[in-house]
Design an enzyme around this catalytic site. Structure first.
Site, PDB file in Angstrom:
ATOM      1  N   CYS A 336      78.459  65.562   1.060  1.00 32.12           N
ATOM      2  CA  CYS A 336      78.226  65.894   2.472  1.00 32.12           C
ATOM      3  C   CYS A 336      78.661  64.728   3.376  1.00 32.12           C
ATOM      4  O   CYS A 336      79.838  64.426   3.457  1.00 32.12           O
ATOM      5  CB  CYS A 336      76.768  66.297   2.696  1.00 32.12           C
ATOM      6  SG  CYS A 336      76.530  67.276   4.202  1.00 32.12           S
ATOM      7  N   HIS A 429      75.393  70.346  -1.501  1.00 31.14           N
ATOM      8  CA  HIS A 429      74.167  69.754  -2.013  1.00 31.14           C
ATOM      9  C   HIS A 429      73.740  70.519  -3.265  1.00 31.14           C
ATOM     10  O   HIS A 429      73.968  71.713  -3.396  1.00 31.14           O
ATOM     11  CB  HIS A 429      73.048  69.839  -0.972  1.00 31.14           C
ATOM     12  CG  HIS A 429      73.281  68.996   0.234  1.00 31.14           C
ATOM     13  ND1 HIS A 429      73.272  67.626   0.189  1.00 31.14           N
ATOM     14  CD2 HIS A 429      73.546  69.336   1.524  1.00 31.14           C
ATOM     15  CE1 HIS A 429      73.502  67.148   1.401  1.00 31.14           C
ATOM     16  NE2 HIS A 429      73.675  68.166   2.229  1.00 31.14           N
TER      17      HIS A 429
END
Length: 482
Positions: A336, A429
């Site tokens: 991310c 994630h």
């Protein structure tokens, strides 16, 4: 099944263990044949999760929903605050960001009434579907300067007509003063809802606290329903970064060293839970350049403010250490915000994160990122490097150009960038929760004993439930819910 009153766990202060107690009771009610659901009106955390319908809630309520055996929804956590700096937070309402506010404007402004209406409506919807609702408070319930604006603690308890139990952490000391003072500062209407006190995180022989229990009961006029011993061997995902204080911070010998860069605004640190439990690995968190360079694998994690954290690691020498380690053949990956940092640049033309409109990245990947006001929030299924089908979730603001994606999403689009086996980045994630990814990252065959994270988590919920059953007066607690 008989309808139970809602139950609520509130605290004398922050970090007394309310979230863990809540999770345990979610599993207890499920085990006892009920259909429970968790609820927390307002959560403040950088650890968030994507619901099945692509919205965002606090990770703690997603964990509690899992303990209940149900899918998470935004009604379980209608208001989420995600700190972007020491003085401001992004406000997420019913799973969608509605803007950034300073702490002063949020807590002192009049908008809390509107948020409270939304929180009450979310609770009412949830209550119509589940039995019982297990509510969680936030911080101390007796902050007199904030109580009239509070939307999470006793005002919500009064709306729900909940049976409330006060949780106190004896490990931090001052338990008599904190419990007595907390209850003394409640209004008569609020105090009437408190049906019991739980002394949490006790170390040693609980029989030594028998006189202490009686003293608290005499002082407060409320029964102590149990003393819960501290346990190190029950692993429930942490709600916030306080848990990082107990993690390893240095490299070791005898195992593969994996360093997670300790960013000031690190988010979704639960991405590394599976790695932490892998017997082949020594996982540690550090912002020390020398320690990071000792690692075999360096992971740059998610961040709530990519540019600010990028500036920080350039100033403290960590960025230089990461680049140097990569040149020396070490593995560097980013997740991310960490993936965004690995590129050539991060641009913020709309001032999503602040006043800096462009910051050069680490230059490890040939990608550019432009931060956008729109947030991507989704659970996803993807194929990792043509090696296997995996699951994870996305929560990010920004678009990153990529010509060589690491993953192929089930939607047909690509994710991340794969430079080589020693250098890649992804927006997903939970990517490290997948065994095929872990084994590829560690460049080893499968572990001698395969690790099933979902089975492990369910075992922990059951252990937690058994622990609470052993040390709390469940008969009394149930009597107050009928």
């Amino acid at each position: 099944m008989q309808r139970l009153k809602p139950i609520m766990f509130v605290g004398t202060a922050s970090d007394v263990g309310k979230s863990i107690i809540n999770t345990g009771f979610c599993r207890i009610f499920k085990q006892d044949g009920y259909h429970p659901a968790p609820f927390k009106a307002q959560n403040m955390s950088l650890n968030s999760y994507a619901t099945p319908d692509g919205l965002e809630i606090g990770r703690a309520q997603a964990v509690q929903a899992e303990a209940c055996g149900i899918a998470c929804t935004t009604d379980m956590n209608p208001v989420l605050l995600k700190p972007t700096s020491e003085k401001s937070s992004q406000v997420v309402l019913l799973g969608k960001p509605i803007g950034n506010q300073s702490a002063y404007d949020y807590f002192m402004g009049n908008n809390k009434e509107e948020l409270f209406k939304e929180a009450k409506a979310a609770y009412d919807r949830l209550s119509a579907l589940y039995n019982p609702i297990v509510l969680e408070g936030a911080g101390s319930i007796s902050e007199l300067n904030l109580k009239h604006r509070d939307i999470t603690n006793m005002r919500m308890a009064l709306h729900a007509d909940a049976t409330v139990f006060l949780v106190a952490d004896i490990d931090r000391g001052g338990v008599f003063a904190s419990v007595y003072g907390t209850i003394a500062l409640l209004t008569p209407e609020e105090k009437k809802l408190i049906k019991g006190i739980i002394i949490n995180k006790f170390r040693g022989d609980a029989r030594l606290f028998e006189s202490g229990k009686k003293t608290i009961e005499e002082l407060c006029g409320i029964p102590v329903v149990g003393v819960v011993p501290f346990r190190k061997d029950i692993h429930i995902e942490e709600e916030d970064s306080v848990g990082l204080e107990q993690k390893h911070t240095t490299a070791s010998t005898g195992k593969l060293n994996v360093a997670v860069v300790l960013l000031n605004r690190l988010s979704n640190f639960t991405d590394f839970n599976v790695l932490e439990k892998d017997e082949r690995v020594h996982l540690f968190y550090s912002n020390n350049p020398a320690e990071i360079e000792q690692a075999d694998i360096i992971i740059i994690p998610g961040s709530k403010n990519t540019i600010a954290d990028l500036v920080d690691i350039k100033n403290n020498g960590v960025a230089k250490a990461i680049v140097h380690a990569h040149k020396n053949g070490k593995t560097v990956i980013g997740i991310c915000g960490g993936y965004q940092m690995m590129g050539q640049s991060v641009e913020d033309p709309f001032h999503v994160e602040g006043n800096i409109e462009m910051m050069p990245g680490l230059g490890l990947l040939p990608v550019q990122t432009v931060l956008t006001a729109d947030k991507v929030t989704a659970q996803c299924t993807f194929t990792y490097k043509d090696k296997g089908v995996c699951e994870g979730y996305e929560i990010h603001m920004g678009i990153t150009t990529s010509t060589h994606p690491l993953n192929q999403l089930s939607t047909g689009s690509g994710d991340g960038f794969w430079l080589d086996d020693n250098c890649w980045g992804t927006y997903i994630h939970g990517i490290l929760d997948n065994e095929v990814v872990i084994n590829d990252l560690l460049k080893t065959e499968a572990a001698a004993i395969p690790f099933d994270y979902n089975t492990f988590k369910n075992e922990q919920y059951d252990k937690l439930a058994a622990h609470l059953r052993e040390h709390l007066d469940l008969t009394y607690i149930y009597s107050q819910l009928k």
